[in-house]
Design an enzyme around this catalytic site. Sequence first.
Site, PDB file in Angstrom:
ATOM      1  N   ALA A 101       0.854  -1.186   0.000  1.00 39.22           N
ATOM      2  CA  ALA A 101       0.000   0.000   0.000  1.00 39.22           C
ATOM      3  C   ALA A 101       0.890   1.236   0.000  1.00 39.22           C
ATOM      4  O   ALA A 101       2.124   1.132  -0.038  1.00 39.22           O
ATOM      5  CB  ALA A 101      -0.903  -0.007   1.223  1.00 39.22           C
ATOM      6  N   LYS A 102       0.228   2.375   0.083  1.00 38.48           N
ATOM      7  CA  LYS A 102       0.966   3.643   0.008  1.00 38.48           C
ATOM      8  C   LYS A 102       2.067   3.750   1.045  1.00 38.48           C
ATOM      9  O   LYS A 102       3.109   4.334   0.787  1.00 38.48           O
ATOM     10  CB  LYS A 102      -0.014   4.805   0.190  1.00 38.48           C
ATOM     11  CG  LYS A 102      -0.725   5.155  -1.084  1.00 38.48           C
ATOM     12  CD  LYS A 102      -1.294   6.573  -1.006  1.00 38.48           C
ATOM     13  CE  LYS A 102      -2.212   6.834  -2.186  1.00 38.48           C
ATOM     14  NZ  LYS A 102      -3.581   7.089  -1.804  1.00 38.48           N
ATOM     15  N   ARG A 103       1.804   3.197   2.240  1.00 39.75           N
ATOM     16  CA  ARG A 103       2.805   3.336   3.315  1.00 39.75           C
ATOM     17  C   ARG A 103       4.147   2.707   2.922  1.00 39.75           C
ATOM     18  O   ARG A 103       5.170   2.982   3.536  1.00 39.75           O
ATOM     19  CB  ARG A 103       2.287   2.716   4.620  1.00 39.75           C
ATOM     20  CG  ARG A 103       2.066   1.233   4.541  1.00 39.75           C
ATOM     21  CD  ARG A 103       1.587   0.632   5.857  1.00 39.75           C
ATOM     22  NE  ARG A 103       1.025  -0.684   5.603  1.00 39.75           N
ATOM     23  CZ  ARG A 103      -0.245  -0.924   5.355  1.00 39.75           C
ATOM     24  NH1 ARG A 103      -1.104   0.044   5.374  1.00 39.75           N
ATOM     25  NH2 ARG A 103      -0.664  -2.145   5.093  1.00 39.75           N
TER      26      ARG A 103
END
Length: 314
Positions: free
Chosen positions: A243-245
Amino acid sequence: MRTRLAPSPTGALHLGNARSFLLTWLHARAAGGEIVLRVDDLDSPRVKSGKEREALDDLRWLGLDWDEPEPPLRQSERAEIYDGVADRLVAAGQAYLCVCTRREVEEAASAPHGPTGPKYPGTCRERFASAAEATEETGRQPSLRFVVPPGTVTFTDQLQGPQSFDPAAESGDFPIRKANGTAAYQLATVIDDAATGIDLVIRGDDLLPSTARQILLQRALGLPEPATLHLPLVVGPDGRRLAKRHGDTRVSALRHAGWTSEALVGWLAATAGLAIEGERVAAADLIRRYDPALLTRDQVVVDPDQIGPITEDV
Ligand code: GLU
């Protein structure tokens, strides 16, 4: 065999989706199967204009194509169909109006949540006779929930093997229409898979528990139960779904950073044992190499820090 590519145009395609789509495409093409393109754009507040084009551009750039329909099946354009089926379920006593918020369901659930979230305790079963009554009494717009019959649901996934779920115990009655009137994912996907004649559903294994709920809907609606093949998700070094993290692993970002399609397809193929590391190869050239026996259930760990150096190399 007939399968589908079903991107959710809620954000750009990242490496995890791209890997699933590449393998879905190869699985179909290597078997001489057909591919339907469906755009899962029901989540309208998050679907911004242009997102569909971006998602389809990414797929095309990867060298993936599809057979039909043209234009693609867009879930946002099928509200009447979903509503008709949901109303049929209500009329048959297999769905009911519910005004509980997600938060209330979470607070009411005493058991720890499983992969399907908190179990719905059935608070609104047999509570309202009409949507007007529900709104008048509570000031809320009701959603619709499917009445989950008790018992286990078993099926054999083509990659994950024999599966057994107990949706009544795990999720309880689940939503088929949201309070804002939009069809819920489970209902829309079941209707569309049947409408497009899908006989093999290939997708990420985060949706494995959903399959049991979808089978219950298929049975209630007298629809065929397609076979399934759930691919392991791509996770970051922390073991959590990519994901973005984990940094920017969008296909479009890698493309703008100078990756060629062949470099990225080669990189994705290497994670599935279909190419050697650093190899550049077009998706079409992988069809004859593809062997379903190469698919494994192992999670694919991607360290975004490793993506940097590869980018510079391209
Ligand atoms: N649109 C969903 C996704 O991108 C896939 C749903 C499905 O394959 O049933 O995760």
